[in-house]
Write an enzyme that holds these catalytic residues in place. Sequence first.
Site, PDB file in Angstrom:
ATOM      1  N   ARG A  84      -7.708  -0.527   0.862  1.00 57.52           N
ATOM      2  CA  ARG A  84      -8.198  -1.779   0.256  1.00 57.52           C
ATOM      3  C   ARG A  84      -8.617  -1.563  -1.192  1.00 57.52           C
ATOM      4  O   ARG A  84      -8.589  -2.496  -1.994  1.00 57.52           O
ATOM      5  CB  ARG A  84      -9.337  -2.346   1.110  1.00 57.52           C
ATOM      6  CG  ARG A  84     -10.573  -1.507   1.145  1.00 57.52           C
ATOM      7  CD  ARG A  84     -11.488  -1.862   2.325  1.00 57.52           C
ATOM      8  NE  ARG A  84     -10.940  -1.368   3.600  1.00 57.52           N
ATOM      9  CZ  ARG A  84     -11.491  -1.608   4.783  1.00 57.52           C
ATOM     10  NH1 ARG A  84     -12.568  -2.356   4.884  1.00 57.52           N
ATOM     11  NH2 ARG A  84     -10.947  -1.105   5.886  1.00 57.52           N
ATOM     12  N   GLU A 140      -9.535   3.624   2.022  1.00 57.99           N
ATOM     13  CA  GLU A 140      -9.018   3.756   0.657  1.00 57.99           C
ATOM     14  C   GLU A 140      -7.963   2.718   0.318  1.00 57.99           C
ATOM     15  O   GLU A 140      -7.783   2.363  -0.844  1.00 57.99           O
ATOM     16  CB  GLU A 140      -8.439   5.171   0.469  1.00 57.99           C
ATOM     17  CG  GLU A 140      -6.989   5.374   0.939  1.00 57.99           C
ATOM     18  CD  GLU A 140      -6.783   5.183   2.438  1.00 57.99           C
ATOM     19  OE1 GLU A 140      -7.773   5.307   3.194  1.00 57.99           O
ATOM     20  OE2 GLU A 140      -5.645   4.899   2.855  1.00 57.99           O
ATOM     21  N   LYS A 174       0.844  -1.196   0.000  1.00 56.91           N
ATOM     22  CA  LYS A 174       0.000   0.000   0.000  1.00 56.91           C
ATOM     23  C   LYS A 174       0.880   1.247   0.000  1.00 56.91           C
ATOM     24  O   LYS A 174       1.640   1.478   0.931  1.00 56.91           O
ATOM     25  CB  LYS A 174      -0.911  -0.006   1.238  1.00 56.91           C
ATOM     26  CG  LYS A 174      -1.708   1.295   1.445  1.00 56.91           C
ATOM     27  CD  LYS A 174      -2.671   1.194   2.640  1.00 56.91           C
ATOM     28  CE  LYS A 174      -3.305   2.553   2.965  1.00 56.91           C
ATOM     29  NZ  LYS A 174      -4.239   2.483   4.114  1.00 56.91           N
ATOM     30  N   ASP A 197      -2.688  10.104   3.870  1.00 56.40           N
ATOM     31  CA  ASP A 197      -4.092   9.713   3.992  1.00 56.40           C
ATOM     32  C   ASP A 197      -4.845  10.759   4.822  1.00 56.40           C
ATOM     33  O   ASP A 197      -4.797  10.734   6.045  1.00 56.40           O
ATOM     34  CB  ASP A 197      -4.188   8.325   4.636  1.00 56.40           C
ATOM     35  CG  ASP A 197      -5.627   7.818   4.714  1.00 56.40           C
ATOM     36  OD1 ASP A 197      -6.513   8.469   4.121  1.00 56.40           O
ATOM     37  OD2 ASP A 197      -5.846   6.777   5.359  1.00 56.40           O
ATOM     38  N   LYS A 238     -10.224  12.726   8.158  1.00 54.25           N
ATOM     39  CA  LYS A 238      -9.772  12.300   9.478  1.00 54.25           C
ATOM     40  C   LYS A 238      -9.677  13.508  10.400  1.00 54.25           C
ATOM     41  O   LYS A 238      -9.283  14.584   9.952  1.00 54.25           O
ATOM     42  CB  LYS A 238      -8.360  11.692   9.371  1.00 54.25           C
ATOM     43  CG  LYS A 238      -8.276  10.297   8.811  1.00 54.25           C
ATOM     44  CD  LYS A 238      -6.814   9.836   8.834  1.00 54.25           C
ATOM     45  CE  LYS A 238      -6.634   8.495   8.125  1.00 54.25           C
ATOM     46  NZ  LYS A 238      -7.257   7.364   8.826  1.00 54.25           N
ATOM     47  N   ASP A 246     -12.284   6.946   3.769  1.00 54.17           N
ATOM     48  CA  ASP A 246     -11.065   6.699   4.548  1.00 54.17           C
ATOM     49  C   ASP A 246     -10.653   5.217   4.492  1.00 54.17           C
ATOM     50  O   ASP A 246      -9.580   4.862   4.937  1.00 54.17           O
ATOM     51  CB  ASP A 246     -11.289   7.141   6.000  1.00 54.17           C
ATOM     52  CG  ASP A 246      -9.992   7.335   6.755  1.00 54.17           C
ATOM     53  OD1 ASP A 246      -8.913   7.273   6.116  1.00 54.17           O
ATOM     54  OD2 ASP A 246     -10.054   7.551   7.986  1.00 54.17           O
ATOM     55  N   ASP A 285       1.459   6.158   5.736  1.00 56.55           N
ATOM     56  CA  ASP A 285       0.464   5.268   5.138  1.00 56.55           C
ATOM     57  C   ASP A 285       0.976   4.606   3.856  1.00 56.55           C
ATOM     58  O   ASP A 285       0.253   3.854   3.210  1.00 56.55           O
ATOM     59  CB  ASP A 285      -0.849   6.034   4.891  1.00 56.55           C
ATOM     60  CG  ASP A 285      -2.072   5.143   5.052  1.00 56.55           C
ATOM     61  OD1 ASP A 285      -1.944   4.064   5.672  1.00 56.55           O
ATOM     62  OD2 ASP A 285      -3.155   5.517   4.559  1.00 56.55           O
TER      63      ASP A 285
HETATM   64  N1  BES Z   1      -4.426   4.246   6.913  1.00 58.27           N
HETATM   65  C1  BES Z   1      -5.599   3.980   7.661  1.00 58.27           C
HETATM   66  C2  BES Z   1      -5.401   2.920   8.730  1.00 58.27           C
HETATM   67  C3  BES Z   1      -4.512   3.257   9.870  1.00 58.27           C
HETATM   68  C4  BES Z   1      -4.850   4.251  10.773  1.00 58.27           C
HETATM   69  C5  BES Z   1      -3.389   2.495  10.075  1.00 58.27           C
HETATM   70  C6  BES Z   1      -4.029   4.486  11.836  1.00 58.27           C
HETATM   71  C7  BES Z   1      -2.582   2.735  11.149  1.00 58.27           C
HETATM   72  C8  BES Z   1      -2.900   3.737  12.026  1.00 58.27           C
HETATM   73  C9  BES Z   1      -6.699   3.472   6.745  1.00 58.27           C
HETATM   74  O1  BES Z   1      -6.713   4.010   5.472  1.00 58.27           O
HETATM   75  C10 BES Z   1      -7.986   3.843   7.402  1.00 58.27           C
HETATM   76  O2  BES Z   1      -8.229   5.002   7.556  1.00 58.27           O
HETATM   77  N2  BES Z   1      -8.769   2.831   7.797  1.00 58.27           N
HETATM   78  C11 BES Z   1      -9.993   3.044   8.455  1.00 58.27           C
HETATM   79  C12 BES Z   1     -10.993   2.100   7.843  1.00 58.27           C
HETATM   80  C13 BES Z   1     -12.410   2.358   8.260  1.00 58.27           C
HETATM   81  C14 BES Z   1     -12.884   3.681   7.745  1.00 58.27           C
HETATM   82  C15 BES Z   1     -13.270   1.228   7.751  1.00 58.27           C
HETATM   83  C16 BES Z   1      -9.793   2.755   9.941  1.00 58.27           C
HETATM   84  O3  BES Z   1      -9.086   1.816  10.267  1.00 58.27           O
HETATM   85  O4  BES Z   1     -10.355   3.496  10.724  1.00 58.27           O
HETATM   86 ZN    ZN Z   2      -4.919   4.637   4.708  1.00 57.53          ZN
HETATM   87 MN    MN Z   3      -7.732   5.816   5.323  1.00 57.46          MN
END
Ligand code: BES
Ligand code: ZN
Ligand code: MN
Length: 460
Positions: free
Chosen positions: A314, A312, A228, A233, A240, A310, A251
């Site tokens: 996947r 994104e 990734k 992000d 966020k 958010d 990210d």
């Molecule tokens: N990059 C983030 C995940 C992340 C956040 C990894 C903090 C490590 C530390 C990812 O893109 C994300 O925002 N995921 C969301 C998914 C949700 C909206 C289904 C998450 O984990 O909150």
């Molecule tokens: Zn992310």
């Molecule tokens: Mn995200």
Amino acid sequence: MNRAFASADRAAISVTCIDKTGLDDALSHLPPDQASWARTTGFAAGLGEACLLPTTEGGIARVLLGRGTPETRARKRFALGAALAKLPEGTYRLDPGLEAGEEREAALGWLLTGYRFTRYKDKPALKAGLVAPDSVEPAMLETIAAGEWLTRDLINTPAADMGPDQLEHAVRALAEPFGAPVSVITGDDLLAQNFPMIHAVGRAAARAPRLIEMTWGDAGPQVTLVGKGVCFDTGGLNLKPGSSMALMKKDMGGAATVLGLARMIMGAGMRLRLRVLIPAVENAVSGASFRPGDVLTARNGLTVEINNTDAEGRLVLADALSLATEAETDLLICMATLTGAARVAVGPDIAPFYTDDDGFAGALSGAALRVGDPVWRMPFHEPYETMIEPGIADLDNAPSGGFAGSITAALFLRRFAKSAPRFAHFDIYGWQPADAPARPKGGVGQAARAIFEALPEVLK
Ligand code: BES
Ligand code: ZN
Ligand code: MN
């Protein structure tokens, strides 16, 4: 930065490692003046505790280094290596007596402690050199460390200087000395060549999204690594909050980690054919942003309802995984800073991974223990498949409720890797929150060393 072990021909100060419970016995084998010096200064052989024994001329005659107890060793990785790195200027050599695994960990720990991120500020290099112990292959450990340093440098570099364009340049710089071909699909070409979700996530940013591909090797099993590469992000329109955005330069940690692993594989000259795929984007906010409620059609034809912009990672990975499975691949590995849920579940130290392949899982878990790179297997829990199936499309990118967030994200990715004979996905964190032995605060590789160690067994 110390990139290499000291030459074995150099005069070196001996370092004697002493178990806490064997302290009295060890001291009884030393010259009486040295033993009393250790007692006078209160040396207790705690893990990583060093005692410098002086010569009559005021030099260092020998170093005693505490091994602590099995309990303290289990609590702290790389303590001996980090302690070696803190010794005063000089060249050191470990006395025989450590177990092979411990010796290797000490040597690698010394190397990894030498990492410095100096792009914006100089930092003094280590003063203590180490002669590689006889039981290790110095060039191999140096290769592993070089991979880890690459990962750290890429993650530590702020998004302003590590956008999709600079990530592409980083791949080209890595590939060049190994003669590895690189090809890149950028901007609207992503649409023309059917990478709709990489395009949708990246199109709002001022810096064009791209799919970066590097290949290497011409014989042996085919290994494909997908990382990734979300260079920043913001969360997109589902923005966020500031506190959650603060660290989002990391990210692209999945990309950084597969590139570090690729560096190890190429540096070691492993007999395999390697393909690295990195969807590199910035998840930004503008009039061109993709929106909650949009339905995207992925490269493989599956439709995806966007319930949170958010989620994104996947999306961009899905298109890259589809491409990966269009060609023959013996092993497909995906690494991503994919969910906050993974960090909540296992914290920053452990890399959770998903696979249906028990052989891979077993080999990896064993390798992880041997090299001090902890991983933990998580389940592709089939009953949760329904959670990623919304009403009006094949898939939902962000199931409401957030139950089992790391598992549902993994199940989502698996839908795009179905035809790969062996697939593993790592939901990593990529960040060391506070200084620890051999891992300064900042970007850090996770699971790459474990995978590197496991590969020969996995591909057998
Ligand atoms: N990059 C983030 C995940 C992340 C956040 C990894 C903090 C490590 C530390 C990812 O893109 C994300 O925002 N995921 C969301 C998914 C949700 C909206 C289904 C998450 O984990 O909150
Ligand atoms: Zn992310
Ligand atoms: Mn995200």
